[in-house]
Structure formats: C-alpha cells, structure tokens
Write a protein that holds these residues in place. Structure first.
Motif, short mmCIF file in Angstrom:
data_model
loop_
_atom_site.label_atom_id
_atom_site.label_comp_id
_atom_site.label_asym_id
_atom_site.label_seq_id
_atom_site.Cartn_x
_atom_site.Cartn_y
_atom_site.Cartn_z
N ALA A 504 0.82 -1.21 0.00
CA ALA A 504 0.00 0.00 0.00
C ALA A 504 0.86 1.26 0.00
O ALA A 504 0.38 2.34 -0.38
CB ALA A 504 -0.92 0.01 1.22
N LEU A 505 2.11 1.15 0.40
CA LEU A 505 3.00 2.30 0.47
C LEU A 505 3.75 2.55 -0.83
O LEU A 505 4.40 3.58 -0.99
CB LEU A 505 4.02 2.12 1.61
CG LEU A 505 3.45 1.94 3.02
CD1 LEU A 505 4.57 1.62 3.99
CD2 LEU A 505 2.70 3.18 3.45
N VAL A 506 3.70 1.60 -1.73
CA VAL A 506 4.50 1.68 -2.96
C VAL A 506 3.88 2.66 -3.94
O VAL A 506 2.69 2.59 -4.28
CB VAL A 506 4.63 0.29 -3.61
CG1 VAL A 506 5.26 0.38 -4.98
CG2 VAL A 506 5.46 -0.62 -2.71
N THR A 507 4.70 3.61 -4.40
CA THR A 507 4.30 4.57 -5.44
C THR A 507 5.43 4.70 -6.45
O THR A 507 6.50 4.08 -6.30
CB THR A 507 4.01 5.96 -4.84
OG1 THR A 507 5.26 6.58 -4.47
CG2 THR A 507 3.10 5.87 -3.61
N GLU A 508 5.25 5.54 -7.43
CA GLU A 508 6.29 5.80 -8.41
C GLU A 508 7.51 6.46 -7.78
O GLU A 508 8.59 6.48 -8.37
CB GLU A 508 5.74 6.68 -9.53
CG GLU A 508 4.67 6.00 -10.36
CD GLU A 508 4.11 6.94 -11.43
OE1 GLU A 508 4.56 8.11 -11.48
OE2 GLU A 508 3.24 6.50 -12.20
N GLU A 509 7.32 7.03 -6.58
CA GLU A 509 8.40 7.74 -5.91
C GLU A 509 9.03 6.94 -4.77
O GLU A 509 9.65 7.51 -3.89
CB GLU A 509 7.87 9.07 -5.37
CG GLU A 509 7.32 10.01 -6.42
CD GLU A 509 8.39 10.41 -7.44
OE1 GLU A 509 9.58 10.49 -7.03
OE2 GLU A 509 8.06 10.62 -8.61
N THR A 510 8.84 5.61 -4.79
CA THR A 510 9.44 4.77 -3.75
C THR A 510 10.30 3.69 -4.40
O THR A 510 9.82 2.61 -4.73
CB THR A 510 8.36 4.10 -2.87
OG1 THR A 510 7.38 3.48 -3.71
CG2 THR A 510 7.69 5.10 -1.96
N PRO A 511 11.57 3.96 -4.64
CA PRO A 511 12.46 2.93 -5.17
C PRO A 511 12.52 1.73 -4.22
O PRO A 511 12.52 1.89 -3.00
CB PRO A 511 13.82 3.63 -5.24
CG PRO A 511 13.52 5.09 -5.18
CD PRO A 511 12.26 5.24 -4.40
N VAL A 512 12.57 0.55 -4.79
CA VAL A 512 12.63 -0.68 -4.01
C VAL A 512 13.91 -1.43 -4.37
O VAL A 512 14.18 -1.69 -5.56
CB VAL A 512 11.40 -1.57 -4.27
CG1 VAL A 512 11.51 -2.87 -3.46
CG2 VAL A 512 10.12 -0.83 -3.92
#
Length: 603
Positions: A504-512
């Motif tokens: 739920a926290l993953v967006t285009e601005e969250t590199p993994v």
C-alpha cells in the motif's frame, strides 16, 4: 553515550585532551568541554556544538595545565546548551566532574542539595555529583574519601571523572558505563574508549564496575568500593593508531566500508584449517550440552543475530533472535541447555548487557560476540568470541556487521559439529567461500555503480528494501543504514509480506531494492513484478548469475557469485555504498548523524 577523557602529566595537557575529544566524538557531539587545573585554579571552557567549535574558542585563550578532563556529550538529561555541556562544578568551582550515563535518583539528590543551600546552573543529572563531593570536602573529608562517599549515594549507570582544585590526581569510577586507563610513559590517561588516547599509548587497564581509580602523573591505583586494592591487568591494544584516523577518506564511514576486506581477513585468520573450524576459545565438544541458541542484540547487531539465526535454523539447530531491550523486559524461557549469545560491537550496549545478565541469572550459558577485548560483555559473560574488525569510528556500523556475520558463520560451524552432525560437503564449500569473501568484497567496492544509482533513484516518498531468507536481515540492515545517514524514510521487509500491507505504500516515488541470493529466485522475481505493476522502480542487488532477476528489475547492482549462504554479505556492501552516496549527495553529516551515538551505554 557520551565521551569522557582525562590526561595527567608533568606538562601541558590541553592539546592531548582536545585530540582525545576529537577521537571520541563518535560517542556524542551535541556539546563539548574541558577543564584544566593549572596551579592557580581550574579553567573551564564548554559550548554547544562539536569539538571543533570548542577548539575555536580555546584558540583565543591560554589555558594550560598538567591535569585536565574533557567531555563530548550526547544529550539525555537537558537539551544541548552551553549550560548543560560538561564539565560541571559545585557551588564554589572547586570540584569539577564529567559523566556518562544516567543518575536515576538525581531528582531526589538535587532536591536535598537545594534544601541545604546548593544552587544549580544546568538541567543535567550530572551536576549533583560535584555538589555532593563539595559538601563532603566542606565537612572535612579527604578528596578520595569525599569521592567515594558521594558516589555511594548514586543510583543508575555512570562513568565519572573528577578533578579537585589543588589536588594532583584524577578520580574516576564506573558502574555500567565503560572507562579505561591509558598507561603512558610521560603521562597517564583516562577515557570511555581506547581510540581516545591510542596515539599516545597502547597500554590499557580496563576498569570494572565499582572500581575506583586514582590517577596521577606517574602512577595509578585501583580499589573497590571499600578501598581495598584490586588488580586489573595492563593489556596491550593491538590496534594501530592509524586505524582510528580517516586516512585520506572524506568520511570514516567510507574508509570503514573500504576496510572490510582487511577486517574480514583478520576475522577469519587462523580460524579455518582445511575443512575444519579452529576457534581457540571453543575446541571440539565445547557445545555438546547445548540444546538451543538465543541471540540478543540491538540495531545492526540485531540484524547480524537474525542472519545467525537463519544459518543455525537451516543447519538444524533451534535458534531465535531477540531485541535485547524486549528480552530483558519479557524474557524467553531458558535453562542450562540454552546458549545466549550477546552480539554487541562495543561490548558495552546497556540493553544487551541487561539481557545477558537476565539470562545468566536464570541458568543459561552466556557468550559475548564482540569487537572489544576487555569490554563489559567480554568480561561478564561465561565465554567471549572476538570479531577482530579493528576500531570503527563511524556511527553507522559497516565493517563490524560483515565481521559479525562472518564470525557467526564460524561459530555456527562449531555449534553444528558439536550439536548435530559431522561436516558435509556443503560445509566445506561454505568455508572455502568464506575464505574468498575478502576478495569478493574488494571486487564489489571496485566495480560498484552505487554512486550513480543512488543519485538517479533517490525517492521522494521513501525507500524500501526486500529480501527472502538470509537476505531479509540484510534488507533490514540496508534500510537502517539508509535512514541513519540520509534522514529519509526507509523500511526493510520480508519480500513475502509485501502483499500483506507494505504494498500500500508503494508509489512511483518509492524505489525498491530487491536483494537476491540465488535462492527462491522465482518468488523474488514475482515480488519485483508486483512492485513494478504499481509503478515503482526496482533495483536488484544480486549475484551476476541471477540474470533473470537483473533483467526483470529496472536496474541491477551485481555481486560475485558465491555460496548462497554468503551472498547477502556482499549485497550488504552495495547497500552500504548506496546509503553513503545518497547521504553524500544530500550533504548529510555522515559520520555523526543527528540524534545518534555510536555506543549506546544507557537504556
């Protein structure tokens, strides 16, 4: 979590004190101060900020004298201000003290002193100490007796150094916080940690709880609380003074990342002979009476413990890892067949020491896995195993994590041979891979693209790190390094937990950052696709042979292919470099991150 130092000789002590304070700044850098006795009084200078600011103030003054104490602070009681900086004095300025730890009954002591006419100028718990001593001096006590009688009133953890105007000695004691005497040729020293005075002497005396030391220019003596002499051996520290210097690197952290091959060679040296593990402290059969293993640790050491738990569990040994503060508060069941391993770089981590003591009192066997000979953990546990990584100055642990895990591999091999079975072909392959680990880390450092990737993929909403198996504790460690020195949000997750909330926290601005070891490849690739479907970029950190994972991810940081049990150690080096370069790009205080100190010696 503060740094104490003292120096007493026949010549001026100021310059040596300032060098020692600079060497101790990893223990605290909210404020700093010194006090020098010059024969006509005690001159005190202290200020909010780093040691360099204190040095700038002293450059305009002429404060010399043969006896001095110094302090660099990490705030606990009272904010970092000039008034709260150490040293602290009594009402008359005759008694001056510095302190590391927490005086738990300081409110009661302070109220009593105030009722008897004492005036306080700070918010600290420390200030009660010189007032208590001063009161006894006024009552006719000799200096040492006044010091002893005053510390008998203190509850809590502490290391204290004190000077008295006109008295040719430094008085010191410890209870739960470290202190070590440095025995020099022309002067004697005292400090919270050996690197403070390592360039002046390599001969040290580790004080134990309730020791009282009286140090003069040409001698020292150690007694117990009753005043009876106790013998503490003089040991020679094998570290070189250059080990505690930057050596041309911009930051200690970068230097210590690059030192990992050397540290690991020291860790492994003499401990592998052919297909056998040779631990001088633990010959074959040492652990035949052990049924289960508990790891207790904090922070980076906790992640190393998790790595050790994974290894032992895979090898058929009942193993669990506990956050030390929780283990002490809610202890797990133990008996005489339980080995409780305290993983602690400094050997002085308060929560870990409390957890070990709790286990020992309930009948467990205790073992300290630490970097520091003479540390409290090494002295109070039933056994000790040293990681031999050399001094680590940067607050964010790097080379000590690698050396902790490597040492746990060796200890695990000893445990599995004593508790379950003879070595297998896989054991031999793993030891071969462990011996090659220093060269593999050299390759990672030389070929890393971490600087470019950290600049390109710096996220706005956070940074996530995922892994399975032994890559999971490394994911946690990678996130910890990133948040420690960049001050940006970072979290580590078990890859299989993504769809149970973290996605739920993953967006285009969250590199993994997806850490692969060659184990569970299809499952990790599936996790990567789940993330990419939500628009987030994925950077794979995996062996060169994991081509499918690298092709699936948006970017890849490769490490040499080695035994799957050890790949995650190599991946961790890449994550250290990612954190370092991101923090450097953001102009963070890398070696001294805000609100943190190296050795957490208070609860």
């Amino acid at each position: 979590m503060c740094g104490i130092t003292a120096r007493i000789g026949d010549d001026d002590s100021l310059e040596d004190l300032l060098v020692s304070l600079k060497n101790l700044e990893y223990r605290g850098y909210d404020s700093a101060g010194i006090a020098v006795q010059n024969g006509t009084g005690i001159e005190i200078d202290k200020c909010e900020g780093e040691v360099s600011e204190l040095q700038a103030e002293l450059a305009t003054k002429d404060h010399d004298g043969p006896i001095g104490i110094g302090h660099t602070r990490w705030s606990t009681h009272g904010p970092p201000t000039d008034a709260n900086a150490h040293p602290h004095t009594g009402c008359k300025g005759r008694v001056v003290a510095v302190h590391n730890g927490i005086i738990e009954n300081y409110t009661t002591l302070r109220e009593g002193l105030q009722a008897r006419g004492h005036e306080f100028t700070s918010d600290t718990d420390t200030e009660v100490i010189p007032h208590l001593v001063e009161e006894r001096l006024d009552a006719g006590f000799e200096a040492e007796a006044a010091f002893r009688d005053a510390i008998a009133e203190l509850d809590g953890s502490y290391a204290i150094a004190m000077i008295i105007d006109g008295d040719p000695a430094v008085y010191a004691t410890r209870n739960g916080s470290p202190l070590v005497v440095g025995v020099g040729d022309d002067a004697n020293y005292l400090a919270s940690d050996v690197p403070a005075f390592l360039e002046f002497t390599d001969r040290v005396v580790y004080l134990e709880d309730d020791d009282v030391a009286v140090i003069t220019a040409d001698d020292y003596r150690v007694t117990d609380t009753k005043g009876d002499a106790v013998s503490r051996p003089v040991e020679t520290v094998e570290w070189d003074s250059e080990d505690a210097e930057k050596g041309g690197y911009d930051h200690y952290m970068l230097k210590e990342i690059h030192e990992q091959p050397v540290a690991l060679r020291q860790t492994i040296h003499g401990r592998i002979e052919g297909e056998d593990v040779v631990l001088e402290e633990f010959p074959p059969g040492t652990f035949t009476d052990i049924d289960r293993v508990h790891f207790v640790a904090c922070g980076t050491s906790y992640h190393a413990g998790m790595y050790g738990e994974w290894l032992l569990s895979k090898w058929g040994i009942d193993a669990s890892t506990f956050i030390a503060s929780e283990y002490a508060a809610y202890p797990a069941p133990v008996d005489e067949g339980t080995l409780v391993i305290g993983v602690t770089q400094s050997g002085e981590t308060a929560d870990t020491l409390e957890a070990l003591e709790s286990a020992r009192k309930r009948g467990a066997r205790t073992l300290a896995l630490t970097n520091v000979i003479g540390s409290t953990a090494a002295r109070t546990c039933d056994d000790a195993l040293f990681i031999r990584a050399g001094p680590e100055i940067g607050v964010a642990a790097t080379k000590t994590f690698s050396s902790q895990v490597a040492t746990l591999v060796l200890l695990g091999e000893r445990l599995v041979r004593d508790m379950t079975a003879e070595p297998t072909d896989e054991c031999r392959q793993r030891l071969d891979a462990l011996e090659s680990l220093p060269e593999h880390i050299e390759t990672v450092i030389e070929d890393s693209r971490a600087a470019a990737i950290s600049e390109r993929w710096l996220g706005d909403d956070g940074h996530f790190f995922i892994g399975r198996g032994n890559a999971y504790p490394v994911a946690l460690e990678g996130a910890l390094k990133f948040k420690e020195i960049t001050y940006e949000h970072a979290e580590g997750f078990a890859a299989g937990e993504l769809k149970h909330g973290p996605l739920a926290l993953v967006t285009e601005e969250t590199p993994v950052f997806a850490i692969g070891t060659g184990q569970y490849p299809k499952r990790l690739e599936s996790n990567v696709r789940e993330i990419q479907t939500r628009g987030a970029p994925v950077i794979a950190v995996a062996p060169r042979t994991a081509t499918d994972l690298a092709d699936t991810a948006d970017e890849a940081l490769s490490v040499p292919a080695t035994h799957p049990d050890l790949v995650a150690i190599l991946a961790n080096v890449q994550l250290q470099l990612i954190a370092y370069h991101a923090a450097d790009e953001m102009e963070r205080s890398i070696d001294k991150p805000r609100n943190l100190a190296k050795s957490v010696t208070v609860e």
